[in-house]
Write a protein that holds these residues in place. Sequence first.
Motif, PDB file in Angstrom:
ATOM      1  N   ARG A 351      57.651  14.923  61.874  1.00 10.43           N
ATOM      2  CA  ARG A 351      57.599  15.519  63.204  1.00 10.43           C
ATOM      3  C   ARG A 351      57.097  14.533  64.264  1.00 10.43           C
ATOM      4  N   ARG A 352      56.065  13.745  63.923  1.00 12.62           N
ATOM      5  CA  ARG A 352      55.513  12.793  64.878  1.00 12.62           C
ATOM      6  C   ARG A 352      56.504  11.677  65.185  1.00 12.62           C
ATOM      7  N   ARG A 355      59.303  12.930  67.414  1.00 17.89           N
ATOM      8  CA  ARG A 355      58.891  13.031  68.811  1.00 17.89           C
ATOM      9  C   ARG A 355      59.058  11.690  69.526  1.00 17.89           C
ATOM     10  N   THR A 356      58.780  10.618  68.832  1.00 20.31           N
ATOM     11  CA  THR A 356      58.916   9.286  69.426  1.00 20.31           C
ATOM     12  C   THR A 356      60.374   8.971  69.751  1.00 20.31           C
ATOM     13  N   ARG A 358      62.575  10.931  70.645  1.00 21.51           N
ATOM     14  CA  ARG A 358      63.079  11.734  71.763  1.00 21.51           C
ATOM     15  C   ARG A 358      63.074  10.969  73.084  1.00 21.51           C
ATOM     16  N   PHE A 389      54.423  11.871  77.487  1.00 21.04           N
ATOM     17  CA  PHE A 389      54.439  10.582  76.792  1.00 21.04           C
ATOM     18  C   PHE A 389      53.517   9.548  77.442  1.00 21.04           C
TER      19      PHE A 389
END
Length: 530
Positions: A351-352, A355-356, A358, A389
């Motif tokens: 998940r982490r 996110r990056t 994205r 971010f």
Amino acid sequence: MTHDPLLRITDLAIDYPAGRRRWTPAVRGVSLHVEPGELVALVGESGSGKTTLVQGALGLLPPVARRRSGSIAYSGVEVTGWNDKRMARVRGNYVGFIPQDPNTSLNPTKRIGHQVIEAVRFNAPRPGTAADYRAAALESLRTAGLQDAERVFQQFPHELSGGMKQRALIAIALAGHPKIIVADEPTSALDVTVQKVILDHLAGLRERLGIGILLVTHDLGVALERADRILVMRAGEIVEHGPVRQILDQPTDDYTRRLLAASPAQHHGRLRDNTSATGLVALEARALSKSYKHVHALKTADLVVRKGTTHAIVGESGAGKSTLAGILAGFTTADSGTVHVGATELTALNRRELRTIRRDLQFVFQNPYTSLDPRFTVRRLVEEPLRAFGVPIEGRAAELLKAVALDESYLNRLPGQLSGGQRQRVAIARALALNPGILVLDEAVSALDVSVQAQILQLLVDLQAESGLSYVFVTHDLGVVRLIADDVTVMKDGAVVETGPVEEVFHAPQHDYTRRLLDAIPGRDLRSTR
């Protein structure tokens, strides 16, 4: 011997309240008529007054509206000022009404047969038996093009496809054997092939039964292909009217010319030659599959998006387009298969890590009404990804609005203070905030008027030329694909049936389904003979 038209509207003016003792004109002195067996198209964008005009003609205006002037007559009978009880008989026995959205027009708690029977019973010239009403309802369903009428009769609305629900509405409209049908955007929410089936059926009713049709639409391609005469409406007024060929070849009003220029059906090629295209791969999906409760939403789908290009994914509702788009964007987990963005495999990320990624892969939703928080200003909406971010925001919101052709005056507005096209521009600006390389756009222009749609498409093409963006463009409209896409993947029932460069697929389609989609593009024949 002369005869009266089925419907004649003369100098109709309708206002809505705009505050204390003030009124805003919605319809300004409109006149029109519909003859037996004639299809008249009323064309205009959102806010032009089309729906208010129809409501006035049918006696369905909301209580706050007022008719300032004008008259309405059916076959020479003046009905202006009739109360709702008298007009209800006209609506059933003389004029049939097909509303835009079957999802809100059909009662979800009642079977289709029961709803058609209600219309049959209300419009029957004399009382009948339950068997009589049932037989008439089944006949109405068959006349509306539902061959398996017995099965549909027993079903609830949620058990039918969009096209079948729309045909159920047609059956209800036909229950009173009307002389004229008023259809308010009856196909705007339907896939292009289903739209063709519905319009073909209305044309058949017109030919077989001599029914007159007033077709209200914002789709000029549909009007040009189907109508005998067209009336173009803007800001409550008829700005142009005439036979189809006259409107197509010799439009006299600037607004009509703009609508024609914006219609995808009237364009031969792309909006702009793509100079951003490279041989590099921006995104690649292999053997993706996804099931929901034994339904195969996606069946081993492959997709390759070249860097700096637009790759369109087309197909009807239920084809698997949005499921594929959701997997590509990392919103949905595939049962099997892989997605690579550059050298990174999305399906292997936690998940982490997802996110990056994205920052480089952003999503633009279909409906800006629901994708933008109505409580936030445009400034906050656009700055939200930057804050998430930890990216500096100084002056960035104004830059992003400028990139989507909006000035700084919009920064402090709320979504409710924007038009549909402006909302979608804000949604695109927000998606661009982190300088992504890839945008996935899921039906991003399907809910927009044709001129606003043309503006957004031109914006996307311009942004791609300036920044080398790669697009995955999900749509059911092949007319739009022709304008902006380099490559296209055609999907049906969760499977990819054809893929390749747009020019090749459009000019030499290999699959019957692709040929059907191409044949169903509204106004295509008119464009080719123009």
